[in-house]
Design a protein around this motif. Sequence first.
Motif, PDB file in Angstrom:
ATOM      1  N   PRO B 113       0.808  -1.227   0.000  1.00 15.82           N
ATOM      2  CA  PRO B 113       0.000   0.000   0.000  1.00 15.82           C
ATOM      3  C   PRO B 113       0.841   1.277   0.000  1.00 15.82           C
ATOM      4  CG  PRO B 113      -0.474  -1.369   1.938  1.00 15.82           C
ATOM      5  CD  PRO B 113       0.442  -2.148   1.068  1.00 15.82           C
ATOM      6  N   GLN B 114       2.049   1.200   0.535  1.00 15.45           N
ATOM      7  CA  GLN B 114       2.877   2.403   0.543  1.00 15.45           C
ATOM      8  C   GLN B 114       3.294   2.783  -0.875  1.00 15.45           C
ATOM      9  OE1 GLN B 114       5.524   3.325   3.800  1.00 15.45           O
ATOM     10  NE2 GLN B 114       5.129   1.369   4.751  1.00 15.45           N
ATOM     11  N   ILE B 115       3.343   1.789  -1.775  1.00 15.95           N
ATOM     12  CA  ILE B 115       3.645   2.105  -3.177  1.00 15.95           C
ATOM     13  C   ILE B 115       2.359   2.423  -3.933  1.00 15.95           C
ATOM     14  CG2 ILE B 115       4.684   1.256  -5.319  1.00 15.95           C
ATOM     15  CD1 ILE B 115       6.330  -0.683  -3.668  1.00 15.95           C
ATOM     16  N   THR B 116       1.298   1.643  -3.703  1.00 15.88           N
ATOM     17  CA  THR B 116       0.101   1.776  -4.536  1.00 15.88           C
ATOM     18  C   THR B 116      -0.840   2.893  -4.084  1.00 15.88           C
ATOM     19  OG1 THR B 116      -0.995   0.064  -3.225  1.00 15.88           O
ATOM     20  CG2 THR B 116       0.089  -0.646  -5.241  1.00 15.88           C
ATOM     21  N   ASP B 117      -0.823   3.223  -2.788  1.00 16.08           N
ATOM     22  CA  ASP B 117      -1.730   4.261  -2.272  1.00 16.08           C
ATOM     23  C   ASP B 117      -1.713   5.555  -3.087  1.00 16.08           C
ATOM     24  OD1 ASP B 117      -3.149   3.096  -0.322  1.00 16.08           O
ATOM     25  OD2 ASP B 117      -2.424   4.366   1.314  1.00 16.08           O
ATOM     26  N   PRO B 118      -0.523   6.146  -3.312  1.00 16.36           N
ATOM     27  CA  PRO B 118      -0.513   7.402  -4.092  1.00 16.36           C
ATOM     28  C   PRO B 118      -1.036   7.193  -5.515  1.00 16.36           C
ATOM     29  CG  PRO B 118       1.632   6.995  -3.080  1.00 16.36           C
ATOM     30  CD  PRO B 118       0.815   5.768  -2.862  1.00 16.36           C
ATOM     31  N   LEU B 119      -0.742   6.032  -6.101  1.00 19.71           N
ATOM     32  CA  LEU B 119      -1.204   5.781  -7.471  1.00 19.71           C
ATOM     33  C   LEU B 119      -2.723   5.759  -7.529  1.00 19.71           C
ATOM     34  CD1 LEU B 119       1.297   2.926  -8.472  1.00 19.71           C
ATOM     35  CD2 LEU B 119       1.482   5.377  -8.868  1.00 19.71           C
ATOM     36  N   VAL B 120      -3.333   5.144  -6.515  1.00 22.61           N
ATOM     37  CA  VAL B 120      -4.788   5.014  -6.517  1.00 22.61           C
ATOM     38  C   VAL B 120      -5.449   6.309  -6.057  1.00 22.61           C
ATOM     39  CG1 VAL B 120      -6.732   3.789  -5.472  1.00 22.61           C
ATOM     40  CG2 VAL B 120      -4.677   2.530  -6.140  1.00 22.61           C
ATOM     41  N   ARG B 121      -4.937   6.864  -4.967  1.00 21.50           N
ATOM     42  CA  ARG B 121      -5.665   7.981  -4.349  1.00 21.50           C
ATOM     43  C   ARG B 121      -5.305   9.340  -4.931  1.00 21.50           C
ATOM     44  NH1 ARG B 121      -7.689   7.639   0.779  1.00 21.50           N
ATOM     45  NH2 ARG B 121      -6.371   9.349   1.440  1.00 21.50           N
ATOM     46  N   ILE B 122      -4.080   9.489  -5.441  1.00 24.04           N
ATOM     47  CA  ILE B 122      -3.679  10.783  -5.994  1.00 24.04           C
ATOM     48  C   ILE B 122      -3.740  10.756  -7.527  1.00 24.04           C
ATOM     49  CG2 ILE B 122      -1.845  12.507  -6.128  1.00 24.04           C
ATOM     50  CD1 ILE B 122      -3.041  12.211  -3.322  1.00 24.04           C
ATOM     51  N   HIS B 123      -3.184   9.680  -8.110  1.00 25.01           N
ATOM     52  CA  HIS B 123      -3.162   9.609  -9.570  1.00 25.01           C
ATOM     53  C   HIS B 123      -4.421   8.980 -10.143  1.00 25.01           C
ATOM     54  CE1 HIS B 123       1.095  10.865  -9.851  1.00 25.01           C
ATOM     55  NE2 HIS B 123       1.148  10.326  -8.651  1.00 25.01           N
ATOM     56  N   ARG B 124      -5.319   8.517  -9.246  1.00 26.30           N
ATOM     57  CA  ARG B 124      -6.634   8.007  -9.655  1.00 26.30           C
ATOM     58  C   ARG B 124      -6.541   6.811 -10.590  1.00 26.30           C
ATOM     59  NH1 ARG B 124      -9.825   9.396  -5.914  1.00 26.30           N
ATOM     60  NH2 ARG B 124      -9.333  11.466  -5.185  1.00 26.30           N
ATOM     61  N   TRP B 125      -5.546   5.951 -10.359  1.00 35.80           N
ATOM     62  CA  TRP B 125      -5.473   4.720 -11.135  1.00 35.80           C
ATOM     63  C   TRP B 125      -6.413   3.705 -10.502  1.00 35.80           C
ATOM     64  CZ3 TRP B 125       0.286   3.224 -12.420  1.00 35.80           C
ATOM     65  CH2 TRP B 125       0.907   4.314 -13.084  1.00 35.80           C
ATOM     66  N   SER B 126      -6.738   2.654 -11.290  1.00 34.99           N
ATOM     67  CA  SER B 126      -7.499   1.558 -10.688  1.00 34.99           C
ATOM     68  C   SER B 126      -6.546   0.750  -9.804  1.00 34.99           C
ATOM     69  CB  SER B 126      -8.079   0.656 -11.774  1.00 34.99           C
ATOM     70  OG  SER B 126      -7.035  -0.116 -12.346  1.00 34.99           O
ATOM     71  N   ARG B 127      -7.132   0.048  -8.823  1.00 35.03           N
ATOM     72  CA  ARG B 127      -6.313  -0.737  -7.909  1.00 35.03           C
ATOM     73  C   ARG B 127      -5.478  -1.783  -8.659  1.00 35.03           C
ATOM     74  NH1 ARG B 127      -5.221  -0.846  -3.014  1.00 35.03           N
ATOM     75  NH2 ARG B 127      -6.367   1.046  -2.558  1.00 35.03           N
ATOM     76  N   ASP B 128      -6.101  -2.418  -9.651  1.00 35.15           N
ATOM     77  CA  ASP B 128      -5.400  -3.452 -10.428  1.00 35.15           C
ATOM     78  C   ASP B 128      -4.190  -2.877 -11.152  1.00 35.15           C
ATOM     79  OD1 ASP B 128      -7.001  -5.426  -9.659  1.00 35.15           O
ATOM     80  OD2 ASP B 128      -8.158  -5.599 -11.527  1.00 35.15           O
ATOM     81  N   ARG B 129      -4.422  -1.722 -11.785  1.00 35.54           N
ATOM     82  CA  ARG B 129      -3.339  -1.097 -12.549  1.00 35.54           C
ATOM     83  C   ARG B 129      -2.194  -0.720 -11.610  1.00 35.54           C
ATOM     84  NH1 ARG B 129      -3.560   4.767 -15.409  1.00 35.54           N
ATOM     85  NH2 ARG B 129      -1.442   4.723 -16.257  1.00 35.54           N
ATOM     86  N   ALA B 130      -2.537  -0.158 -10.449  1.00 37.89           N
ATOM     87  CA  ALA B 130      -1.514   0.246  -9.486  1.00 37.89           C
ATOM     88  C   ALA B 130      -0.716  -0.963  -9.013  1.00 37.89           C
ATOM     89  CB  ALA B 130      -2.161   0.964  -8.302  1.00 37.89           C
ATOM     90  N   LEU B 131      -1.445  -2.047  -8.744  1.00 36.31           N
ATOM     91  CA  LEU B 131      -0.802  -3.266  -8.245  1.00 36.31           C
ATOM     92  C   LEU B 131       0.155  -3.834  -9.292  1.00 36.31           C
ATOM     93  CD1 LEU B 131      -1.563  -4.259  -5.455  1.00 36.31           C
ATOM     94  CD2 LEU B 131      -2.882  -6.093  -6.519  1.00 36.31           C
ATOM     95  N   LYS B 132      -0.323  -3.853 -10.552  1.00 33.09           N
ATOM     96  CA  LYS B 132       0.493  -4.382 -11.642  1.00 33.09           C
ATOM     97  C   LYS B 132       1.771  -3.552 -11.805  1.00 33.09           C
ATOM     98  CE  LYS B 132      -0.521  -5.600 -15.946  1.00 33.09           C
ATOM     99  NZ  LYS B 132      -1.256  -5.434 -17.200  1.00 33.09           N
TER     100      LYS B 132
END
Lengths: 335, 298
Positions: B113-132
């Motif tokens: 989550p420390q890597i994906t959180d900003p991608l999802v919450r700030i950059h508005r990516w989907s969770r899957d995309r952020a995880l990938k």
Amino acid sequence: MLLKNVLVRLITTAITLFGVAVVVFVLVRVAPGNPIAMMLPPGATPEDIANLSALYGFDKSIFEQFVIWLGGVLRGDFGTSITLRQPVAELVLGRLPATLELSTMALFIALGLGGTVAVIGARKRDTATEVGLDLTSGAVLSIPDFLWGLIFVLLFGVLWPILSISGRIDPRIEFDFTTNFYIFEGLIRGRFDVVMSTLSHMLMPAMSLALPLAAMIAQLLKQNLKEVLNQDYTTLARVRGFSETSVILREALRNAALPTLALVGVQFTFLIGGTVIVERLFAFEGLGNMAIDAVINRDLPLIQGIVLLFAALFTVINLLVDLSYTLLNPRLRHG
Amino acid sequence: MTTQPHENTLEIRQLNATLPNGMRLLRDVSLTLEPGEVRALVGESGAGKSMIGRAVLGILPSAVVHSSGDILLEGQSLNAMRPKTRRSIVAKMSALIPQDPLTALNPVRKIGPQITDPLVRIHRWSRDRALKRALELLERVHIRNPERVMNSYPHELSGGMRQRILIAAAFAPSPRLIVADEPTTALDVTVQKQILKLIRELQRETGTAVLFVTHDMGVVAKISQKVTVLFAGRVLEDAPTEAIFNDAAHLYTRGLIAATPTPNATAEPFRPVPQDLIAQLQRDTQAEDVRFYQGGRK
């Protein structure tokens, strides 16, 4: 590893409780005031006194009495209350739910209130708002729980009488309790009148107990939050675009809660101690109120039972604090 | 957001930063960073090199007073923006590789989550995309078993691994600009080399511009195309890296290069920057301060 921890814990708990039992047992017997004298009418002959003493076993040496009592305790028999003439275990366990509900409610109020103030204080750090909150919590902290009780009675019982000032529930409510957890049982059985009446009776004593603890939590948690907010990982979160509030709630709060938790554990036991006088103030039928009667009447078996239960309660709370520590801090979970 | 390729990724114009007691941290600092360029900021401790990075990212210490100057990200003036807009623009366009990997990860949260959180919450990516994306980058920075690492807590990983994770996190949203704030200083020497190589490789692959803060001229030679030499918050020299090493204009820069320890100890003994040169520079700075305050006040 875990098993060993639990075992060590159980053994230390047993030793603690035994120590408490010894101290209380001896103290109540060497302290001035004779339970037998309290029971007999004036003008009783020395013979009457001796007879009654023998009936309750007070003629034996303290050591002998202790061994007899301990033997009973190990079989689950905590003796019989002298004044109420009922088994101590029954009396004490009957009152425990009331005190548990009250102190739990007070704890949640303190955590909610103190936590909110701490977060706002950290959010508004280095502003007049922070200073204002600090001064307020300092003032709240310096007023003890029983004084808060009197203030609340005056405010919400007399000047603006919206809350009930005495007892635990409206006696007109007809409800056949199977446990003594009024709120819990009211909720489960869908009797919201019971819940509301109990809450209306509990709110003032719970607030009185909660306010000093809330102020303490507010101050300590805010201080811890401010320290954590200088850490590199919170700076990194800001660079990543998170708002200050989001940084506090998502990154800082759990880290700051760790040192606060240790204090909450200790202070919560003080809060339970505070129930003694606050319950008395609101004629709340809990353990603390019973303890005061027991002491006034020199009801030795009852005093012992109550003190022992309080001691057991404190060890359970310490255990819960340690467990939540492990839950909050992943570094404690391994190795 | 429209991006014009001919525009500088970063432009700093006449940036000044002052403490309330009048101490000047940055003095008329100007520099530019072209797309895909690596610029090193060098200087000794307190020269203001980290301050420049912090000013760009909007994380200057709260005591610092901005007196003048502007920062432009792809032509957009940050000073003209409201704080909220600025934070969002900076977060979407830039990233930070911090100095100390041991303190830059939240100890009570898992790596994932420390890597994906900003991608999802700030950059508005989907969770899957952020995880990938997170998994892809962790693999790219040579993390073995990235799934397991995503599920780990920071204390379970070594310092070098944590820095690689932070590099992955910085590159994950494909920022236009990365500020690397002495990213190898806290690591031991064997790990330093790998980390440096990794940043250089990723920078080349992605074409991200990098502002590389360091005090190590050896690192400068390896990673940057341009160098800005700072002393007491002032730009002493600004030149291509080649030129700096072959023919530095400023005596202080030559001193810095000469003071870099080399592995082949047989060559020559370690020579620190001459004290009289530093004293001269300090006198210059003070004289300039006097002019600044006399000129600035009236």
